[in-house]
Design a protein around this motif. Structure first.
Motif, mmCIF file in Angstrom:
data_model
loop_
_atom_site.group_PDB
_atom_site.id
_atom_site.type_symbol
_atom_site.label_atom_id
_atom_site.label_comp_id
_atom_site.label_asym_id
_atom_site.label_seq_id
_atom_site.Cartn_x
_atom_site.Cartn_y
_atom_site.Cartn_z
ATOM 1 N N THR A 112 -10.294 -0.380 0.995
ATOM 2 C CA THR A 112 -10.065 0.875 0.550
ATOM 3 C C THR A 112 -8.663 1.166 -0.163
ATOM 4 N N PHE A 113 -7.834 0.263 0.393
ATOM 5 C CA PHE A 113 -6.524 0.755 -0.368
ATOM 6 C C PHE A 113 -6.010 -0.287 -1.365
ATOM 7 N N ARG A 114 -6.897 -0.980 -1.954
ATOM 8 C CA ARG A 114 -6.629 -2.178 -2.827
ATOM 9 C C ARG A 114 -5.747 -1.759 -3.904
ATOM 10 N N LYS A 115 -6.348 -0.491 -4.404
ATOM 11 C CA LYS A 115 -5.573 0.004 -5.803
ATOM 12 C C LYS A 115 -3.823 0.286 -5.573
ATOM 13 N N GLY A 116 -3.745 0.762 -4.432
ATOM 14 C CA GLY A 116 -2.431 1.008 -4.006
ATOM 15 C C GLY A 116 -1.543 -0.292 -3.622
ATOM 16 N N LEU A 117 -2.496 -1.387 -3.398
ATOM 17 C CA LEU A 117 -1.712 -2.651 -2.988
ATOM 18 C C LEU A 117 -1.782 -3.733 -4.075
ATOM 19 N N ALA A 118 -1.913 -3.230 -5.421
ATOM 20 C CA ALA A 118 -2.047 -4.314 -6.430
ATOM 21 C C ALA A 118 -0.820 -4.797 -6.442
ATOM 22 N N GLY A 119 -0.826 -6.303 -6.614
ATOM 23 C CA GLY A 119 0.184 -7.192 -6.878
ATOM 24 C C GLY A 119 1.249 -7.211 -5.501
ATOM 25 N N VAL A 120 0.744 -6.949 -4.479
ATOM 26 C CA VAL A 120 1.256 -7.083 -2.996
ATOM 27 C C VAL A 120 0.756 -8.281 -2.578
ATOM 28 N N ASP A 121 1.634 -9.257 -1.874
ATOM 29 C CA ASP A 121 1.294 -10.551 -1.170
ATOM 30 C C ASP A 121 1.271 -9.841 0.250
ATOM 31 N N LEU A 122 -0.136 -9.940 0.661
ATOM 32 C CA LEU A 122 -0.187 -9.390 2.338
ATOM 33 C C LEU A 122 0.403 -10.189 2.946
ATOM 34 N N ASP A 123 0.353 -11.516 2.895
ATOM 35 C CA ASP A 123 0.850 -12.369 3.766
ATOM 36 C C ASP A 123 2.405 -12.294 3.985
ATOM 37 N N PRO A 152 8.140 -1.760 -5.134
ATOM 38 C CA PRO A 152 8.469 -0.266 -5.431
ATOM 39 C C PRO A 152 7.088 0.414 -6.157
ATOM 40 N N ASP A 153 6.485 -0.510 -6.834
ATOM 41 C CA ASP A 153 5.206 0.465 -7.470
ATOM 42 C C ASP A 153 4.272 0.313 -6.649
ATOM 43 N N ALA A 154 3.810 -0.022 -5.354
ATOM 44 C CA ALA A 154 3.080 0.237 -4.787
ATOM 45 C C ALA A 154 2.972 1.383 -3.994
ATOM 46 N N PRO A 156 3.234 3.918 -1.125
ATOM 47 C CA PRO A 156 3.569 3.773 0.250
ATOM 48 C C PRO A 156 2.868 3.836 1.265
ATOM 49 N N GLN A 157 1.959 4.756 1.273
ATOM 50 C CA GLN A 157 1.026 4.824 2.310
ATOM 51 C C GLN A 157 0.221 3.550 2.529
ATOM 52 N N ALA A 158 -0.246 3.053 1.452
ATOM 53 C CA ALA A 158 -1.146 1.579 1.525
ATOM 54 C C ALA A 158 -0.466 0.558 2.273
ATOM 55 N N LEU A 159 1.141 0.517 1.870
ATOM 56 C CA LEU A 159 2.016 -0.383 2.430
ATOM 57 C C LEU A 159 1.874 -0.380 3.860
ATOM 58 N N ALA A 160 2.198 0.743 4.551
ATOM 59 C CA ALA A 160 2.101 1.092 5.811
ATOM 60 C C ALA A 160 0.835 0.960 6.675
#
Length: 367
Positions: A112-123, A152-154, A156-160
């Motif tokens: 559900t949050f993939r758009k806000g996590l674009a470019g984020v390495d989840l590991d 910084p481009d992600a 914030p809520q999706a990161l948490a």
């Protein structure tokens, strides 16, 4: 070995109601510790701080809310996101295993949050978040701000949310203690409990525990409770060890052979339940507790109300306000029912609020 070749007996609504109430320790007060009850019930819904305390007050004989609070302070029980992506109070042992069982559902939640996590390495995010919260407990705001420095481009809520989904984060005390307050601060379950997570229990083992606390039940019932899918195989593997019934609609129900299934006419005393009680949330078909005419009346939007059971079924709402216990039945109660509700309300107040006095009054009957 159970014989499943004979025609299945039908369990009507009242039979299911009484069996479920018995498993839920609501037919008669149980003589067990708060921690033992949390274990038997496979956790208590804990979206808010107070519901687990009221949930046990409705179920246990000789209960003192300080018993659960002391167990939480002593890290015997914890608050963590597990079933249905909601906060539950679990024993330490269940925290370290059940969270792993539902981890695939938490991973899917991130879609559900993939758009806000674009470019984020989840590991990498999980590793960084673990270092942060194990250095010191962090609020979600602090976690967001720290992770935002890395991405910084992600969103914030999706990161948490990603940190919460990827890691078994528990709420540290004083949050969750009876009569205390505290903001939500998080660390990992392993760090808080001082021991590593254990392998997830097999689905088969959890099916048996679910039936002991919520049965008889269908496959869809358990999937609703757990927030998981594809549990049919576990039930099929267990079929030789279980007995089967069907409900009034012909749905197949599974149960433990030696589990209690009381007579449908067994008396069921009134019970005052908190908002989010798992009794009302843990079956796909809730008519065993919620009459069709009262469906949806314990909720408004995202707000859940405290509920009243009369004769084992949802029959009204209740609240505490201005030193009064206000009871709002959906339909007019008989004199005997009113007297029983009054007695149970007074008992609940003595258990939960012995230091203060409350009036007890019946509100306007809701149409």
């Amino acid at each position: 070995m159970a014989n499943n070749n004979t025609p299945r007996s039908v369990l009507g609504t009242r039979a299911l109601n009484r069996a479920t109430l018995d498993r839920q320790l609501l037919l008669r007060p149980a003589r067990m510790s708060a921690v033992a009850a949390v274990e038997h019930l496979v956790g208590l819904q804990a979206q808010n701080v107070k519901p687990p305390y009221y949930a046990l007050a409705a179920r246990l004989d000789g209960y003192d809310p300080e018993a659960l609070s002391t167990a939480m302070a002593g890290r015997e029980v914890v608050r963590i996101v597990t079933m249905r992506s909601t906060i539950h109070t679990h024993t330490a042992d269940d925290c370290l295993t059940l969270r792993r069982l539902v981890q695939p559902a938490r991973d899917r939640e991130l879609v559900t949050f993939r758009k806000g996590l674009a470019g984020v390495d989840l590991d990498r995010l999980a590793g960084l978040a673990r270092d942060l919260v194990e250095t010191e407990p962090r609020t979600m705001k602090q976690l967001r701000e720290a992770l935002l420095q890395e991405w910084p481009d992600a969103d914030p809520q999706a990161l948490a949310v990603a940190a919460r989904c990827r890691l078994p984060l528990v709420q540290v005390t004083p949050r969750g203690l009876w009569g205390r307050s505290g903001q939500v601060s998080l660390t990992t379950a392993e760090h808080w409990l001082g021991r590593p997570a254990e392998p997830a229990p097999t689905p088969d083992a959890v099916v048996l525990r679910y039936l002991a606390a919520f049965g008889p039940a269908s496959v869809k019932d358990m999937q609703t409770w757990a927030g998981l899918t594809r549990l049919r195989d576990a039930f099929e593997r267990l079929r030789p060890r279980l007995v089967t019934f069907q409900d009034d609609n012909g749905v197949e129900l599974f149960d433990l052979p030696d589990a209690s299934r009381p007579d449908p006419d067994t008396p069921a005393p009134p019970r005052f339940l908190p908002e989010f009680d798992n009794l009302l949330l843990s079956h796909a078909d809730r008519t065993r507790v919620v009459p069709p005419e009262h469906r949806g009346r314990s909720w408004q939007g995202n707000i859940a109300y405290r509920t009243l059971l009369v004769d084992g079924f949802l029959a009204g709402l209740w609240r505490l306000e201005d030193h009064a216990l206000v009871i709002e039945p959906f339909e007019r109660l008989t004199r005997a029912q009113r007297d029983e509700v009054t007695a149970e309300g007074e008992r609940m107040l003595r258990v939960m609020h012995p230091e203060s006095s409350h009036d007890l009054r019946f509100g306007v009957v809701r149409g």
